[in-house]
Write a protein that holds these residues in place. Structure first.
Motif, PDB file in Angstrom:
ATOM      1  N   ASP A  26      28.731  36.589  43.129  1.00  0.00           N
ATOM      2  CA  ASP A  26      28.379  35.803  44.546  1.00  0.00           C
ATOM      3  C   ASP A  26      28.642  34.361  44.092  1.00  0.00           C
ATOM      4  OD1 ASP A  26      27.411  37.984  45.963  1.00  0.00           O
ATOM      5  OD2 ASP A  26      25.323  37.582  45.158  1.00  0.00           O
ATOM      6  N   ILE A  27      28.386  33.838  42.563  1.00  0.00           N
ATOM      7  CA  ILE A  27      28.616  32.622  42.440  1.00  0.00           C
ATOM      8  C   ILE A  27      30.185  32.284  42.142  1.00  0.00           C
ATOM      9  CG2 ILE A  27      28.527  30.942  40.565  1.00  0.00           C
ATOM     10  CD1 ILE A  27      25.965  32.521  39.669  1.00  0.00           C
ATOM     11  N   LEU A  28      30.918  33.218  41.596  1.00  0.00           N
ATOM     12  CA  LEU A  28      32.468  33.163  41.513  1.00  0.00           C
ATOM     13  C   LEU A  28      33.062  33.212  43.171  1.00  0.00           C
ATOM     14  CD1 LEU A  28      32.992  35.678  38.569  1.00  0.00           C
ATOM     15  CD2 LEU A  28      33.486  33.248  38.719  1.00  0.00           C
ATOM     16  N   ARG A  29      32.496  33.991  43.932  1.00  0.00           N
ATOM     17  CA  ARG A  29      32.954  33.912  45.156  1.00  0.00           C
ATOM     18  C   ARG A  29      32.628  32.481  45.961  1.00  0.00           C
ATOM     19  NH1 ARG A  29      30.905  39.170  44.835  1.00  0.00           N
ATOM     20  NH2 ARG A  29      32.636  40.766  44.466  1.00  0.00           N
ATOM     21  N   GLY A  30      31.723  32.032  45.594  1.00  0.00           N
ATOM     22  CA  GLY A  30      31.071  30.855  46.094  1.00  0.00           C
ATOM     23  C   GLY A  30      32.119  29.662  45.353  1.00  0.00           C
ATOM     24  N   LEU A  31      32.744  30.060  44.460  1.00  0.00           N
ATOM     25  CA  LEU A  31      33.712  29.108  43.871  1.00  0.00           C
ATOM     26  C   LEU A  31      35.117  29.322  44.337  1.00  0.00           C
ATOM     27  CD1 LEU A  31      31.937  28.763  40.302  1.00  0.00           C
ATOM     28  CD2 LEU A  31      32.380  27.065  42.025  1.00  0.00           C
ATOM     29  N   ASN A  32      35.458  30.081  45.339  1.00  0.00           N
ATOM     30  CA  ASN A  32      36.483  30.409  45.962  1.00  0.00           C
ATOM     31  C   ASN A  32      37.472  31.480  45.251  1.00  0.00           C
ATOM     32  OD1 ASN A  32      36.262  28.953  48.304  1.00  0.00           O
ATOM     33  ND2 ASN A  32      36.978  27.128  47.541  1.00  0.00           N
ATOM     34  N   LEU A  33      36.930  32.430  44.580  1.00  0.00           N
ATOM     35  CA  LEU A  33      37.652  33.234  43.656  1.00  0.00           C
ATOM     36  C   LEU A  33      36.898  34.625  44.247  1.00  0.00           C
ATOM     37  CD1 LEU A  33      36.722  31.914  40.132  1.00  0.00           C
ATOM     38  CD2 LEU A  33      38.850  31.730  41.426  1.00  0.00           C
ATOM     39  N   ASN A  34      38.098  35.833  43.996  1.00  0.00           N
ATOM     40  CA  ASN A  34      37.816  37.007  44.672  1.00  0.00           C
ATOM     41  C   ASN A  34      37.915  37.980  43.705  1.00  0.00           C
ATOM     42  OD1 ASN A  34      37.876  36.047  47.602  1.00  0.00           O
ATOM     43  ND2 ASN A  34      39.852  35.788  47.275  1.00  0.00           N
ATOM     44  N   PRO A  35      36.774  38.121  42.778  1.00  0.00           N
ATOM     45  CA  PRO A  35      36.856  39.145  41.616  1.00  0.00           C
ATOM     46  C   PRO A  35      36.537  40.417  42.358  1.00  0.00           C
ATOM     47  CG  PRO A  35      34.686  38.033  41.552  1.00  0.00           C
ATOM     48  CD  PRO A  35      35.730  37.144  42.657  1.00  0.00           C
ATOM     49  N   THR A  36      36.835  41.516  41.729  1.00  0.00           N
ATOM     50  CA  THR A  36      36.712  42.835  41.914  1.00  0.00           C
ATOM     51  C   THR A  36      35.456  43.108  41.404  1.00  0.00           C
ATOM     52  OG1 THR A  36      37.641  43.814  40.212  1.00  0.00           O
ATOM     53  CG2 THR A  36      39.245  43.611  42.198  1.00  0.00           C
ATOM     54  N   LEU A  37      34.720  44.441  41.839  1.00  0.00           N
ATOM     55  CA  LEU A  37      33.599  44.628  41.298  1.00  0.00           C
ATOM     56  C   LEU A  37      33.970  44.970  39.782  1.00  0.00           C
ATOM     57  CD1 LEU A  37      32.173  46.990  44.110  1.00  0.00           C
ATOM     58  CD2 LEU A  37      31.571  44.539  43.463  1.00  0.00           C
ATOM     59  N   ALA A  38      35.024  45.622  39.614  1.00  0.00           N
ATOM     60  CA  ALA A  38      35.204  46.027  38.027  1.00  0.00           C
ATOM     61  C   ALA A  38      35.301  44.738  37.121  1.00  0.00           C
ATOM     62  CB  ALA A  38      36.630  46.734  37.970  1.00  0.00           C
ATOM     63  N   VAL A  39      35.942  43.650  37.698  1.00  0.00           N
ATOM     64  CA  VAL A  39      35.991  42.338  36.958  1.00  0.00           C
ATOM     65  C   VAL A  39      34.782  41.709  36.730  1.00  0.00           C
ATOM     66  CG1 VAL A  39      36.946  40.024  37.039  1.00  0.00           C
ATOM     67  CG2 VAL A  39      38.548  41.872  37.747  1.00  0.00           C
ATOM     68  N   ILE A  40      33.879  41.912  37.884  1.00  0.00           N
ATOM     69  CA  ILE A  40      32.493  41.247  37.698  1.00  0.00           C
ATOM     70  C   ILE A  40      31.743  42.110  36.561  1.00  0.00           C
ATOM     71  CG2 ILE A  40      30.157  41.097  38.916  1.00  0.00           C
ATOM     72  CD1 ILE A  40      31.753  40.661  41.412  1.00  0.00           C
ATOM     73  N   GLU A  41      31.884  43.419  36.703  1.00  0.00           N
ATOM     74  CA  GLU A  41      31.274  44.170  35.505  1.00  0.00           C
ATOM     75  C   GLU A  41      31.803  43.868  34.153  1.00  0.00           C
ATOM     76  OE1 GLU A  41      30.028  49.017  34.858  1.00  0.00           O
ATOM     77  OE2 GLU A  41      30.760  48.061  36.871  1.00  0.00           O
ATOM     78  N   LYS A  42      32.912  43.589  33.920  1.00  0.00           N
ATOM     79  CA  LYS A  42      33.845  43.295  32.832  1.00  0.00           C
ATOM     80  C   LYS A  42      33.284  42.129  32.174  1.00  0.00           C
ATOM     81  CE  LYS A  42      38.160  41.879  32.210  1.00  0.00           C
ATOM     82  NZ  LYS A  42      39.649  41.846  32.416  1.00  0.00           N
TER      83      LYS A  42
END
Length: 166
Positions: free
Chosen positions: A35-51
């Motif tokens: 959520d924080i990364l998306r608030g910073l205009n990034l689009n991480p996948t769930l796999a990236v978030i877990e990684k």
């Protein structure tokens, strides 16, 4: 990795991080990294978030902003994301008549089965919000769909003639 960030990026990351610091103690639940990364205009996948250390459940792990900044830097630097032009080329593969349209059923199937899987409910919501009505043959124009999807949930407001006159 945090050294790759500009002073402005660090300031933005600190602000976004502070929003999810619900207790005000300098810690954020790792559940909210995406959520924080998306608030910073990034689009991480769930796999990236877990990684990068995100968790699927709340209260499993806490992180400090000093730990988050390298995560932000790493995800920001990751260029493995598509852009509008990439997605447009993919949609053209389904445009048999080369008229800017594809079957709504194919679009739905793509959303359900490729990449990170979406639920039926999520696909219905995306189609309702982003697709123009299908024609009598079941086709929808994919360019307006892609533009709405790439714009995200809060696209920039367009000025109306009344606002321009003010």
């Amino acid at each position: 990795m945090a050294s790759d960030l500009s002073a402005r990026d660090i300031e933005r990351a600190n602000f976004a991080f502070s929003i999810y610091d619900f207790d005000g103690n300098g810690n954020v639940d790792a559940f909210y990294i995406g959520d924080i990364l998306r608030g910073l205009n990034l689009n991480p996948t769930l796999a990236v978030i877990e990684k990068v250390g995100g968790t699927k459940k709340k209260n499993e792990k806490k992180i400090k902003v000093e730990e988050f900044l390298p995560i932000f830097g790493q995800v920001k630097k990751d260029k493995d994301v598509g852009c509008y032009e990439d997605f447009l080329e993919c949609m053209k593969l389904y445009d048999k008549a080369e008229d800017g349209k594809m079957l709504l059923a194919e679009l739905s199937h793509i959303l359900l089965s490729l990449g990170e899987r979406l639920s039926d409910k999520e696909v219905e919501e995306i189609i309702r919000d982003c697709c123009e009505p299908e024609d009598e043959d079941g086709f929808v124009p994919y360019v307006p769909f892609l533009k709405k999807m790439v714009a995200g949930p809060d696209p920039p407001a367009e000025e109306t003639p009344a606002e321009e006159a003010q």
